[in-house]
Design a protein around this motif. Structure first.
Motif, PDB file in Angstrom:
ATOM      1  N   ASN A  29     -11.283  94.138 -12.030  1.00  0.00           N
ATOM      2  CA  ASN A  29     -12.448  94.192 -12.427  1.00  0.00           C
ATOM      3  C   ASN A  29     -13.249  93.484 -12.875  1.00  0.00           C
ATOM      4  O   ASN A  29     -13.369  92.143 -13.113  1.00  0.00           O
ATOM      5  CB  ASN A  29     -12.390  95.197 -13.740  1.00  0.00           C
ATOM      6  CG  ASN A  29     -11.113  96.805 -14.131  1.00  0.00           C
ATOM      7  OD1 ASN A  29     -11.873  97.231 -12.760  1.00  0.00           O
ATOM      8  ND2 ASN A  29     -10.455  96.657 -14.463  1.00  0.00           N
ATOM      9  N   LEU A  30     -14.722  94.029 -13.022  1.00  0.00           N
ATOM     10  CA  LEU A  30     -15.566  92.689 -13.772  1.00  0.00           C
ATOM     11  C   LEU A  30     -16.149  93.404 -15.035  1.00  0.00           C
ATOM     12  O   LEU A  30     -16.547  94.348 -15.739  1.00  0.00           O
ATOM     13  CB  LEU A  30     -16.651  92.583 -13.167  1.00  0.00           C
ATOM     14  CG  LEU A  30     -17.827  91.477 -13.100  1.00  0.00           C
ATOM     15  CD1 LEU A  30     -17.491  89.962 -13.599  1.00  0.00           C
ATOM     16  CD2 LEU A  30     -19.072  91.704 -12.438  1.00  0.00           C
ATOM     17  N   ILE A  31     -15.738  92.315 -15.953  1.00  0.00           N
ATOM     18  CA  ILE A  31     -15.736  93.286 -17.821  1.00  0.00           C
ATOM     19  C   ILE A  31     -16.405  92.020 -18.210  1.00  0.00           C
ATOM     20  O   ILE A  31     -16.639  90.496 -18.058  1.00  0.00           O
ATOM     21  CB  ILE A  31     -15.066  93.119 -18.058  1.00  0.00           C
ATOM     22  CG1 ILE A  31     -13.676  94.672 -17.236  1.00  0.00           C
ATOM     23  CG2 ILE A  31     -13.889  93.143 -20.131  1.00  0.00           C
ATOM     24  CD1 ILE A  31     -12.279  94.583 -17.944  1.00  0.00           C
ATOM     25  N   SER A  32     -17.302  92.899 -19.538  1.00  0.00           N
ATOM     26  CA  SER A  32     -18.085  92.246 -20.597  1.00  0.00           C
ATOM     27  C   SER A  32     -17.272  91.432 -21.591  1.00  0.00           C
ATOM     28  O   SER A  32     -17.046  92.602 -22.236  1.00  0.00           O
ATOM     29  CB  SER A  32     -19.541  91.832 -20.299  1.00  0.00           C
ATOM     30  OG  SER A  32     -20.159  91.787 -21.725  1.00  0.00           O
ATOM     31  N   TYR A  33     -17.335  90.693 -22.775  1.00  0.00           N
ATOM     32  CA  TYR A  33     -16.555  90.989 -24.122  1.00  0.00           C
ATOM     33  C   TYR A  33     -17.629  90.543 -24.558  1.00  0.00           C
ATOM     34  O   TYR A  33     -18.330  89.627 -24.703  1.00  0.00           O
ATOM     35  CB  TYR A  33     -15.059  89.585 -24.033  1.00  0.00           C
ATOM     36  CG  TYR A  33     -13.844  90.042 -22.799  1.00  0.00           C
ATOM     37  CD1 TYR A  33     -12.856  91.602 -23.309  1.00  0.00           C
ATOM     38  CD2 TYR A  33     -14.082  89.320 -21.470  1.00  0.00           C
ATOM     39  CE1 TYR A  33     -12.183  91.627 -22.394  1.00  0.00           C
ATOM     40  CE2 TYR A  33     -13.059  89.795 -20.234  1.00  0.00           C
ATOM     41  CZ  TYR A  33     -12.286  91.071 -21.253  1.00  0.00           C
ATOM     42  OH  TYR A  33     -10.756  91.770 -20.256  1.00  0.00           O
ATOM     43  N   ASN A  34     -17.616  90.948 -25.390  1.00  0.00           N
ATOM     44  CA  ASN A  34     -18.213  91.321 -27.006  1.00  0.00           C
ATOM     45  C   ASN A  34     -19.742  90.706 -26.312  1.00  0.00           C
ATOM     46  O   ASN A  34     -20.440  90.067 -27.243  1.00  0.00           O
ATOM     47  CB  ASN A  34     -17.950  90.183 -27.538  1.00  0.00           C
ATOM     48  CG  ASN A  34     -16.215  90.574 -28.407  1.00  0.00           C
ATOM     49  OD1 ASN A  34     -16.056  91.183 -28.572  1.00  0.00           O
ATOM     50  ND2 ASN A  34     -15.399  90.010 -28.382  1.00  0.00           N
ATOM     51  N   GLY A  35     -20.044  91.262 -25.306  1.00  0.00           N
ATOM     52  CA  GLY A  35     -21.408  91.034 -24.629  1.00  0.00           C
ATOM     53  C   GLY A  35     -21.745  89.826 -24.022  1.00  0.00           C
ATOM     54  O   GLY A  35     -23.447  89.517 -23.858  1.00  0.00           O
ATOM     55  N   ALA A  36     -20.745  89.007 -23.426  1.00  0.00           N
ATOM     56  CA  ALA A  36     -20.973  87.685 -23.287  1.00  0.00           C
ATOM     57  C   ALA A  36     -21.341  88.041 -21.758  1.00  0.00           C
ATOM     58  O   ALA A  36     -21.644  89.444 -21.284  1.00  0.00           O
ATOM     59  CB  ALA A  36     -20.121  86.429 -23.397  1.00  0.00           C
ATOM     60  N   SER A  37     -21.106  87.171 -20.485  1.00  0.00           N
ATOM     61  CA  SER A  37     -21.641  87.108 -19.050  1.00  0.00           C
ATOM     62  C   SER A  37     -20.433  88.095 -18.591  1.00  0.00           C
ATOM     63  O   SER A  37     -19.162  87.688 -19.335  1.00  0.00           O
ATOM     64  CB  SER A  37     -21.751  86.015 -18.757  1.00  0.00           C
ATOM     65  OG  SER A  37     -23.085  85.665 -19.043  1.00  0.00           O
ATOM     66  N   PRO A  38     -20.008  88.782 -17.828  1.00  0.00           N
ATOM     67  CA  PRO A  38     -19.728  89.313 -17.120  1.00  0.00           C
ATOM     68  C   PRO A  38     -18.465  88.653 -16.633  1.00  0.00           C
ATOM     69  O   PRO A  38     -18.649  87.438 -16.349  1.00  0.00           O
ATOM     70  CB  PRO A  38     -19.304  90.549 -16.437  1.00  0.00           C
ATOM     71  CG  PRO A  38     -21.452  90.792 -16.652  1.00  0.00           C
ATOM     72  CD  PRO A  38     -21.884  89.351 -17.345  1.00  0.00           C
ATOM     73  N   LYS A  39     -17.583  88.547 -16.816  1.00  0.00           N
ATOM     74  CA  LYS A  39     -16.044  87.533 -16.187  1.00  0.00           C
ATOM     75  C   LYS A  39     -14.781  88.478 -15.274  1.00  0.00           C
ATOM     76  O   LYS A  39     -14.911  89.837 -14.894  1.00  0.00           O
ATOM     77  CB  LYS A  39     -15.799  87.030 -17.133  1.00  0.00           C
ATOM     78  CG  LYS A  39     -16.339  85.722 -17.590  1.00  0.00           C
ATOM     79  CD  LYS A  39     -15.600  84.381 -18.469  1.00  0.00           C
ATOM     80  CE  LYS A  39     -15.757  83.999 -18.987  1.00  0.00           C
ATOM     81  NZ  LYS A  39     -15.196  83.210 -19.961  1.00  0.00           N
TER      82      LYS A  39
END
Length: 74
Positions: A29-39
């Motif tokens: 998946n492409l996930i954004s953690y705590n509002g950061a850029s997706p990884k």
């Protein structure tokens, strides 16, 4: 002081495997953690409780390098 942890799946790319009883999946998946850029995120999920388990996150560059390494290895 406790930090809130949140994530947002921006894009489901692929389900790589599913357990025999369908309770667990391994997903890319492409996930954004705590509002950061997706990884890019490769991880197991407990689909009964929709809980994330162990996994790895990759930057765009790391994902490109992994793609190249897999292309030569397979």
């Amino acid at each position: 002081m406790s930090k809130d942890f949140n994530y947002e799946i921006k894009k489901h790319i692929a389900t790589l495997s599913t357990s025999e009883n369908s309770d667990y999946t391994t997903e890319l998946n492409l996930i954004s953690y705590n509002g950061a850029s997706p990884k890019y995120d490769i991880r197991k999920w407990d689909r009964k409780s929709d809980r994330m388990l162990k996994g790895i996150t990759l930057t765009d560059e790391e994902a490109r390098q992994l793609k190249e390494a897999l292309a030569t290895a397979i």
